[in-house]
Scaffold this active site. Sequence first.
Site, PDB file in Angstrom:
ATOM      1  N   LYS A  69     -16.301  -1.399   8.647  1.00 20.59           N
ATOM      2  CA  LYS A  69     -16.385  -2.831   8.343  1.00 20.59           C
ATOM      3  C   LYS A  69     -15.904  -3.731   9.489  1.00 20.59           C
ATOM      4  CE  LYS A  69     -16.190  -3.227   3.355  1.00 20.59           C
ATOM      5  NZ  LYS A  69     -15.399  -3.755   2.234  1.00 20.59           N
ATOM      6  N   ASP A 105     -17.887  -9.506  -0.141  1.00 20.68           N
ATOM      7  CA  ASP A 105     -16.767  -9.004  -0.950  1.00 20.68           C
ATOM      8  C   ASP A 105     -16.023 -10.112  -1.703  1.00 20.68           C
ATOM      9  OD1 ASP A 105     -17.044  -6.300  -0.498  1.00 20.68           O
ATOM     10  OD2 ASP A 105     -15.752  -6.291   1.273  1.00 20.68           O
ATOM     11  N   GLY A 131      -7.128  -6.496   4.283  1.00 14.56           N
ATOM     12  CA  GLY A 131      -8.552  -6.839   4.396  1.00 14.56           C
ATOM     13  C   GLY A 131      -9.148  -7.331   3.080  1.00 14.56           C
ATOM     14  N   ARG A 152       4.271  -7.797   0.308  1.00 16.79           N
ATOM     15  CA  ARG A 152       5.508  -7.087   0.670  1.00 16.79           C
ATOM     16  C   ARG A 152       5.981  -7.542   2.050  1.00 16.79           C
ATOM     17  NH1 ARG A 152       4.840  -0.701   1.163  1.00 16.79           N
ATOM     18  NH2 ARG A 152       3.399  -1.403   2.779  1.00 16.79           N
TER      19      ARG A 152
HETATM   20  P1  ATR Z   1      -7.173  -3.216   2.601  1.00 12.26           P
HETATM   21  O1  ATR Z   1      -8.054  -3.460   3.793  1.00 12.26           O
HETATM   22  O2  ATR Z   1      -7.765  -2.243   1.613  1.00 12.26           O
HETATM   23  O3  ATR Z   1      -6.714  -4.482   1.958  1.00 12.26           O
HETATM   24  P2  ATR Z   1      -4.747  -2.923   4.139  1.00 12.26           P
HETATM   25  O4  ATR Z   1      -5.281  -3.904   5.100  1.00 12.26           O
HETATM   26  O5  ATR Z   1      -4.082  -1.702   4.640  1.00 12.26           O
HETATM   27  O6  ATR Z   1      -5.895  -2.413   3.151  1.00 12.26           O
HETATM   28  O7  ATR Z   1      -3.766  -3.693   3.139  1.00 12.26           O
HETATM   29  C1  ATR Z   1      -3.032  -3.050   2.189  1.00 12.26           C
HETATM   30  C2  ATR Z   1      -2.237  -4.067   1.386  1.00 12.26           C
HETATM   31  O8  ATR Z   1      -1.537  -3.349   0.359  1.00 12.26           O
HETATM   32  C3  ATR Z   1      -1.186  -4.814   2.187  1.00 12.26           C
HETATM   33  O9  ATR Z   1      -1.053  -6.109   1.666  1.00 12.26           O
HETATM   34  C4  ATR Z   1       0.055  -3.974   1.928  1.00 12.26           C
HETATM   35  O10 ATR Z   1       1.284  -4.674   2.050  1.00 12.26           O
HETATM   36  P3  ATR Z   1       1.998  -4.793   3.512  1.00 12.26           P
HETATM   37  O11 ATR Z   1       1.303  -5.900   4.221  1.00 12.26           O
HETATM   38  O12 ATR Z   1       3.405  -5.110   3.195  1.00 12.26           O
HETATM   39  O13 ATR Z   1       1.825  -3.458   4.166  1.00 12.26           O
HETATM   40  C5  ATR Z   1      -0.139  -3.614   0.484  1.00 12.26           C
HETATM   41  N1  ATR Z   1       0.628  -2.435   0.076  1.00 12.26           N
HETATM   42  C6  ATR Z   1       0.329  -1.147   0.316  1.00 12.26           C
HETATM   43  N2  ATR Z   1       1.256  -0.331  -0.230  1.00 12.26           N
HETATM   44  C7  ATR Z   1       2.166  -1.134  -0.841  1.00 12.26           C
HETATM   45  C8  ATR Z   1       3.365  -0.890  -1.599  1.00 12.26           C
HETATM   46  N3  ATR Z   1       3.810   0.351  -1.846  1.00 12.26           N
HETATM   47  N4  ATR Z   1       4.021  -1.954  -2.092  1.00 12.26           N
HETATM   48  C9  ATR Z   1       3.575  -3.219  -1.863  1.00 12.26           C
HETATM   49  N5  ATR Z   1       2.466  -3.500  -1.151  1.00 12.26           N
HETATM   50  C10 ATR Z   1       1.761  -2.491  -0.657  1.00 12.26           C
END
Ligand code: ATR
Length: 269
Positions: A69, A105, A131, A152
């Site tokens: 993507k 999306d 994303g 977070r």
């Molecule tokens: P995607 O493209 O699928 O959105 P990503 O860019 O890796 O994947 O984003 C993952 C999101 O899930 C982020 O907002 C991440 O929070 P951080 O920015 O703090 O990393 C969140 N996330 C993943 N695991 C988490 C957890 N255990 N608790 C809280 N937030 C989590």
Amino acid sequence: MKINGETKIIGFFGATYKTSKMYAMYNAVFEKLGLNFVYVPFVVEDIKKGVEAIRSLGIHAVGVTIPFKISIMRHVDGLDQDAKRIGAVNVVVNKNGKLIGGNTDGKGGVKALKEKTMVKGKKVILLGAGGAARALAFAIKDEGGELTILNRTLDDAKELAKRVGCQFGGLEKLSELMPTTNIVINSTSVGMFPDISKSLVEKKLFHKGLVVMDIVSNPKETKLLKEAKESGCQVIFADRMLLWQGVLKFKIYTGVEPPVEVMEAALKK
Ligand code: ATR
């Protein structure tokens, strides 16, 4: 389906090419409407070569998913406004040799929300700043939702909120904001298989009338949605977003508004 010299090819570029439900969804509608298109998987390892193939083989369009993507963006000739803002592409259309990336999306997510609730004027909490959150945030803002991004990592929430033009905070803000919130969306990976015992929202924070959506599709009913449902909230499963982003792509591929119920039935099979 009759394949002939005029058939337009729509390809799938993504790691999930073996298991994607998109073939059933699109081909069912091509058949139903008598459109001379076919949707097929491509095994892409090198995205640059994949894009060269679109050009050299005259492929009409491709659906794009993980892991391409973002990496596909620098190989196409232009991006539409959604892809540009979101910083990711989930569809590429070949317009007479010019390849344009788009992204459905966010709008697909808003369509899924609007099956259950208005978004305009509603207080919306978006959990996450990755994303998936980026796609949803702009679309919710466009729709007139009063958005707060909670993440977070506070800096990421701040950064995204600045670009979108909305409120932000850390996850600890949830308990303070929940009582006056109308819509909560989980756009993090929390709750996804195999870690299915996790949810970012404590059950006691749900209230009747709240609409809760999860982008996690495996399992279909995440802990978040299960507890929301038990608390009298309306829930929206991730497969509705999948359906609607696909409906929007169909229009991009063919210029035709698809019969949503045919796509829905094909997805369910
Ligand atoms: P995607 O493209 O699928 O959105 P990503 O860019 O890796 O994947 O984003 C993952 C999101 O899930 C982020 O907002 C991440 O929070 P951080 O920015 O703090 O990393 C969140 N996330 C993943 N695991 C988490 C957890 N255990 N608790 C809280 N937030 C989590």
